[in-house]
Design an enzyme around this catalytic site. Structure first.
Site, PDB file in Angstrom:
ATOM      1  N   ARG A 106       0.812  -1.231   0.000  1.00  0.00           N
ATOM      2  CA  ARG A 106       0.000   0.000   0.000  1.00  0.00           C
ATOM      3  C   ARG A 106       0.846   1.282   0.000  1.00  0.00           C
ATOM      4  O   ARG A 106       0.368   2.347   0.363  1.00  0.00           O
ATOM      5  CB  ARG A 106      -0.973   0.025   1.184  1.00  0.00           C
ATOM      6  CG  ARG A 106      -1.942  -1.127   1.139  1.00  0.00           C
ATOM      7  CD  ARG A 106      -3.236  -0.804   1.843  1.00  0.00           C
ATOM      8  NE  ARG A 106      -4.115  -1.940   1.730  1.00  0.00           N
ATOM      9  CZ  ARG A 106      -4.145  -2.957   2.581  1.00  0.00           C
ATOM     10  NH1 ARG A 106      -3.345  -2.952   3.632  1.00  0.00           N
ATOM     11  NH2 ARG A 106      -4.960  -3.953   2.404  1.00  0.00           N
ATOM     12  N   LYS A 128       2.684  11.968 -11.536  1.00  0.00           N
ATOM     13  CA  LYS A 128       1.993  10.934 -12.319  1.00  0.00           C
ATOM     14  C   LYS A 128       2.907   9.716 -12.421  1.00  0.00           C
ATOM     15  O   LYS A 128       4.065   9.842 -12.824  1.00  0.00           O
ATOM     16  CB  LYS A 128       1.701  11.425 -13.736  1.00  0.00           C
ATOM     17  CG  LYS A 128       0.489  12.327 -13.840  1.00  0.00           C
ATOM     18  CD  LYS A 128       0.165  12.584 -15.311  1.00  0.00           C
ATOM     19  CE  LYS A 128      -1.004  13.531 -15.469  1.00  0.00           C
ATOM     20  NZ  LYS A 128      -1.292  13.876 -16.862  1.00  0.00           N
ATOM     21  N   GLU A 170       9.390  18.565 -24.891  1.00  0.00           N
ATOM     22  CA  GLU A 170       8.566  18.967 -23.743  1.00  0.00           C
ATOM     23  C   GLU A 170       8.941  20.383 -23.273  1.00  0.00           C
ATOM     24  O   GLU A 170       8.098  21.126 -22.775  1.00  0.00           O
ATOM     25  CB  GLU A 170       8.695  17.957 -22.594  1.00  0.00           C
ATOM     26  CG  GLU A 170       8.222  16.533 -22.933  1.00  0.00           C
ATOM     27  CD  GLU A 170       6.695  16.351 -23.026  1.00  0.00           C
ATOM     28  OE1 GLU A 170       5.952  17.352 -22.916  1.00  0.00           O
ATOM     29  OE2 GLU A 170       6.248  15.196 -23.233  1.00  0.00           O
ATOM     30  N   GLU A 217      -5.479  17.115 -12.160  1.00  0.00           N
ATOM     31  CA  GLU A 217      -5.944  17.352 -13.524  1.00  0.00           C
ATOM     32  C   GLU A 217      -7.467  17.461 -13.638  1.00  0.00           C
ATOM     33  O   GLU A 217      -8.100  16.878 -14.518  1.00  0.00           O
ATOM     34  CB  GLU A 217      -5.416  16.238 -14.444  1.00  0.00           C
ATOM     35  CG  GLU A 217      -5.346  16.674 -15.889  1.00  0.00           C
ATOM     36  CD  GLU A 217      -4.478  15.766 -16.773  1.00  0.00           C
ATOM     37  OE1 GLU A 217      -3.270  15.643 -16.491  1.00  0.00           O
ATOM     38  OE2 GLU A 217      -5.013  15.218 -17.728  1.00  0.00           O
ATOM     39  N   ARG A 221      -4.599  21.741 -15.330  1.00  0.00           N
ATOM     40  CA  ARG A 221      -3.404  20.926 -15.635  1.00  0.00           C
ATOM     41  C   ARG A 221      -3.435  20.373 -17.058  1.00  0.00           C
ATOM     42  O   ARG A 221      -2.405  20.018 -17.623  1.00  0.00           O
ATOM     43  CB  ARG A 221      -3.277  19.786 -14.608  1.00  0.00           C
ATOM     44  CG  ARG A 221      -2.013  18.937 -14.815  1.00  0.00           C
ATOM     45  CD  ARG A 221      -1.759  17.941 -13.703  1.00  0.00           C
ATOM     46  NE  ARG A 221      -0.610  17.116 -14.030  1.00  0.00           N
ATOM     47  CZ  ARG A 221       0.117  16.429 -13.169  1.00  0.00           C
ATOM     48  NH1 ARG A 221      -0.203  16.464 -11.880  1.00  0.00           N
ATOM     49  NH2 ARG A 221       1.142  15.706 -13.536  1.00  0.00           N
ATOM     50  N   ASN A 225      -1.175  19.013 -21.685  1.00  0.00           N
ATOM     51  CA  ASN A 225      -1.417  17.968 -22.686  1.00  0.00           C
ATOM     52  C   ASN A 225      -1.337  18.488 -24.117  1.00  0.00           C
ATOM     53  O   ASN A 225      -1.628  17.743 -25.056  1.00  0.00           O
ATOM     54  CB  ASN A 225      -2.792  17.326 -22.456  1.00  0.00           C
ATOM     55  CG  ASN A 225      -2.828  16.574 -21.132  1.00  0.00           C
ATOM     56  OD1 ASN A 225      -1.816  16.040 -20.702  1.00  0.00           O
ATOM     57  ND2 ASN A 225      -3.976  16.557 -20.474  1.00  0.00           N
ATOM     58  N   HIS A 232       0.201  11.137 -28.493  1.00  0.00           N
ATOM     59  CA  HIS A 232       0.090   9.818 -27.860  1.00  0.00           C
ATOM     60  C   HIS A 232      -0.460   8.785 -28.833  1.00  0.00           C
ATOM     61  O   HIS A 232      -0.036   7.633 -28.829  1.00  0.00           O
ATOM     62  CB  HIS A 232      -0.822   9.881 -26.628  1.00  0.00           C
ATOM     63  CG  HIS A 232      -0.061  10.074 -25.356  1.00  0.00           C
ATOM     64  ND1 HIS A 232      -0.668  10.447 -24.184  1.00  0.00           N
ATOM     65  CD2 HIS A 232       1.250   9.900 -25.065  1.00  0.00           C
ATOM     66  CE1 HIS A 232       0.252  10.533 -23.234  1.00  0.00           C
ATOM     67  NE2 HIS A 232       1.413  10.210 -23.740  1.00  0.00           N
ATOM     68  N   HIS A 248       9.218   9.257 -27.172  1.00  0.00           N
ATOM     69  CA  HIS A 248       8.045  10.004 -26.701  1.00  0.00           C
ATOM     70  C   HIS A 248       8.030  11.444 -27.249  1.00  0.00           C
ATOM     71  O   HIS A 248       7.044  11.901 -27.838  1.00  0.00           O
ATOM     72  CB  HIS A 248       8.033  10.010 -25.168  1.00  0.00           C
ATOM     73  CG  HIS A 248       6.896  10.774 -24.578  1.00  0.00           C
ATOM     74  ND1 HIS A 248       5.605  10.312 -24.612  1.00  0.00           N
ATOM     75  CD2 HIS A 248       6.849  11.983 -23.951  1.00  0.00           C
ATOM     76  CE1 HIS A 248       4.805  11.192 -24.034  1.00  0.00           C
ATOM     77  NE2 HIS A 248       5.537  12.219 -23.617  1.00  0.00           N
TER      78      HIS A 248
HETATM   79  P1  NAD Z   1      13.516   6.255 -21.136  1.00  0.00           P
HETATM   80  O1  NAD Z   1      13.273   6.202 -19.699  1.00  0.00           O
HETATM   81  O2  NAD Z   1      13.220   5.035 -21.943  1.00  0.00           O
HETATM   82  O3  NAD Z   1      15.032   6.680 -21.382  1.00  0.00           O
HETATM   83  C1  NAD Z   1      15.510   6.773 -22.693  1.00  0.00           C
HETATM   84  C2  NAD Z   1      16.792   5.928 -22.897  1.00  0.00           C
HETATM   85  O4  NAD Z   1      17.898   6.633 -22.336  1.00  0.00           O
HETATM   86  C3  NAD Z   1      16.750   4.570 -22.219  1.00  0.00           C
HETATM   87  O5  NAD Z   1      17.371   3.633 -23.065  1.00  0.00           O
HETATM   88  C4  NAD Z   1      17.603   4.784 -20.974  1.00  0.00           C
HETATM   89  O6  NAD Z   1      18.194   3.587 -20.536  1.00  0.00           O
HETATM   90  C5  NAD Z   1      18.643   5.751 -21.482  1.00  0.00           C
HETATM   91  N1  NAD Z   1      19.267   6.625 -20.497  1.00  0.00           N
HETATM   92  C6  NAD Z   1      18.684   7.214 -19.433  1.00  0.00           C
HETATM   93  N2  NAD Z   1      19.530   8.080 -18.856  1.00  0.00           N
HETATM   94  C7  NAD Z   1      20.676   8.020 -19.555  1.00  0.00           C
HETATM   95  C8  NAD Z   1      21.923   8.708 -19.449  1.00  0.00           C
HETATM   96  N3  NAD Z   1      22.120   9.678 -18.556  1.00  0.00           N
HETATM   97  N4  NAD Z   1      22.903   8.390 -20.329  1.00  0.00           N
HETATM   98  C9  NAD Z   1      22.684   7.446 -21.304  1.00  0.00           C
HETATM   99  N5  NAD Z   1      21.524   6.787 -21.461  1.00  0.00           N
HETATM  100  C10 NAD Z   1      20.531   7.083 -20.590  1.00  0.00           C
HETATM  101  O7  NAD Z   1      12.689   7.419 -21.851  1.00  0.00           O
HETATM  102  P2  NAD Z   1      12.390   8.946 -21.451  1.00  0.00           P
HETATM  103  O8  NAD Z   1      12.356   9.657 -22.726  1.00  0.00           O
HETATM  104  O9  NAD Z   1      13.265   9.434 -20.378  1.00  0.00           O
HETATM  105  O10 NAD Z   1      10.921   8.877 -20.848  1.00  0.00           O
HETATM  106  C11 NAD Z   1       9.819   8.472 -21.624  1.00  0.00           C
HETATM  107  C12 NAD Z   1       8.725   8.001 -20.704  1.00  0.00           C
HETATM  108  O11 NAD Z   1       8.341   9.051 -19.840  1.00  0.00           O
HETATM  109  C13 NAD Z   1       7.482   7.559 -21.438  1.00  0.00           C
HETATM  110  O12 NAD Z   1       7.087   6.307 -20.946  1.00  0.00           O
HETATM  111  C14 NAD Z   1       6.458   8.625 -21.108  1.00  0.00           C
HETATM  112  O13 NAD Z   1       5.159   8.121 -21.085  1.00  0.00           O
HETATM  113  C15 NAD Z   1       6.916   9.063 -19.752  1.00  0.00           C
HETATM  114  N6  NAD Z   1       6.476  10.414 -19.356  1.00  0.00           N
HETATM  115  C16 NAD Z   1       5.902  10.571 -18.136  1.00  0.00           C
HETATM  116  C17 NAD Z   1       5.465  11.819 -17.712  1.00  0.00           C
HETATM  117  C18 NAD Z   1       4.867  11.991 -16.346  1.00  0.00           C
HETATM  118  O14 NAD Z   1       4.344  13.068 -16.063  1.00  0.00           O
HETATM  119  N7  NAD Z   1       4.950  11.015 -15.484  1.00  0.00           N
HETATM  120  C19 NAD Z   1       5.646  12.931 -18.556  1.00  0.00           C
HETATM  121  C20 NAD Z   1       6.251  12.744 -19.794  1.00  0.00           C
HETATM  122  C21 NAD Z   1       6.667  11.482 -20.184  1.00  0.00           C
END
Ligand code: NAD
Length: 345
Positions: A106, A128, A170, A217, A221, A225, A232, A248
């Site tokens: 939990r 999130k 972003e 949201e 918020r 989006n 998406h 992404h």
């Molecule tokens: P990711 O976490 O897959 O990282 C991208 C790649 O970079 C991976 O292969 C990772 O291993 C590598 N990596 C990470 N740090 C590194 C570093 N310092 N040096 C070398 N390699 C490194 O992708 P992302 O783009 O960071 O995140 C995408 C995700 O985030 C999606 O799933 C998306 O839905 C989510 N997201 C969430 C929110 C939220 O509000 N929670 C907002 C936007 C996106």
């Protein structure tokens, strides 16, 4: 928003302080293959005795199966409710680690140590958490704020350029919804900057202000989006097409093109401002090939979006550069038209 966010080259020292001052029963670090190799060596000197949980990297592993592996390891490590999970990685590690921690027994504590630009300016802020489910993005999840977020821009030194551009989408979105002046300044400079820390601080500030005003949201918020309704759907669709997957932020860049176009169609945004947005996005992102066969399927996927109510597709559009309006009803045909427009660019 109650989470504490530390930004800068001394952020890792702040983790040391938090973990020393709080009587956590155990410290566990969640990493993927890349963050184990590139980021963990820098972080480990700031941590007390700890255990590691390693998972494979990539969006395709942001699934219930990987959560099971994480919960299995947490169980083997005998974590109780006073343990803390340190999520060291990009948005995938942050979203999935946050989700696993939030529901294990939990809820145990977690902190975010984002290591991609996208996670530093967006995913780690705002509470999130979640995972993809049967191909649907972030379909399962909860709102849960971490104990704190530690953003060290020097992690970006090992991040591939394609990932940097993904995160930059972003940042651009934050300017488009909230800061026309920053957009104007940066569009003259382009992608490259000497000072990531300043850009990150500014972006985190914009996101935090929005999230503080509307944490769950209910309304405002949703401005965050912008680019995400079409984005998406494009991301989800191409995720199911081997060899065509997008990062992404790359999908969100397509979404921003399309939704800026729809903003003009709905007589909110001027054509001149659309031109500025397009010119900037074209200077940073390569065009994604989307054929006529793909367009209808992508539009159908937009119906699954969490922002929709019943059969209406609710979208965030731009009134001007720097000002967004949410809950704008659009149709499947609008989405198809915007994707066709994008194809003609
Ligand atoms: P990711 O976490 O897959 O990282 C991208 C790649 O970079 C991976 O292969 C990772 O291993 C590598 N990596 C990470 N740090 C590194 C570093 N310092 N040096 C070398 N390699 C490194 O992708 P992302 O783009 O960071 O995140 C995408 C995700 O985030 C999606 O799933 C998306 O839905 C989510 N997201 C969430 C929110 C939220 O509000 N929670 C907002 C936007 C996106």
């Amino acid at each position: 928003m109650t989470e504490t966010i530390h930004i800068g080259n001394s952020a890792l020292q702040e983790i040391d302080e938090l973990l020393r001052n709080r009587a956590f029963s155990k410290v566990v670090v969640l990493v993927d293959d890349n963050t184990l190799a590139h980021c963990y060596p820098r972080l480990k000197d700031y941590l007390p005795e700890h255990s590691l949980i390693q998972i494979p990297s990539g969006e395709e592993h942001k699934t219930l199966q990987t959560c099971e592996l994480i919960w299995q390891r947490m169980t083997e490590l005998n974590l109780d409710r006073w343990a803390v999970l340190v999520n060291l990685g990009g948005g995938v590690i942050g979203d999935m680690g946050g989700f696993c921690a939030s529901v294990f027994k939990r809820g145990i504590y977690f902190v975010q140590v984002p290591t991609t630009l996208l996670a530093q300016v967006d995913a780690s802020v705002g509470g999130k958490t979640g995972i993809d489910f049967h191909g649907l993005k972030n379909h399962i999840g909860v709102y849960q704020e971490p104990q704190a977020v530690f953003i060290d821009p020097t992690f970006l030194q090992t991040l591939p350029q394609r990932q940097v551009k993904s995160g930059y989408a972003e940042i651009i979105k934050h300017w488009l919804i909230a800061d026309a002046e920053a957009f104007q300044t940066q569009r003259n400079i382009g992608l490259f900057t000497e000072d990531w820390e300043a850009l990150i601080r500014h972006s985190v500030h914009i996101k935090s202000e929005v999230v503080t005003a509307d944490p769950l949201e209910g309304g405002y918020r949703k401005v965050l989006n912008f680019g995400h309704t079409v984005g998406h759907a494009v991301e989800t669709y191409l995720m199911q097409q081997p060899g065509r997957e997008l990062l992404h932020g790359e999908a969100i860049a397509v979404g921003m093109f399309c939704e800026a176009y729809l903003s003009v169609k709905k007589e909110l945004l001027s054509k001149e401002e659309l031109d500025k947005i397009e010119t900037f996005l074209v200077s940073v992102y390569e065009k994604v090939s989307i054929g006529e066969d793909d367009i209808e399927k992508i539009a159908q996927l937009a119906l699954q979006d969490k922002k929709n109510t019943r059969s209406t597709i609710n979208c965030t559009l731009l009134q001007s550069i720097g000002k967004a309006v949410y809950d704008q009803a659009i149709t499947l045909q609008d989405i198809q038209e915007s994707l066709r427009y994008y194809q003609l660019l």
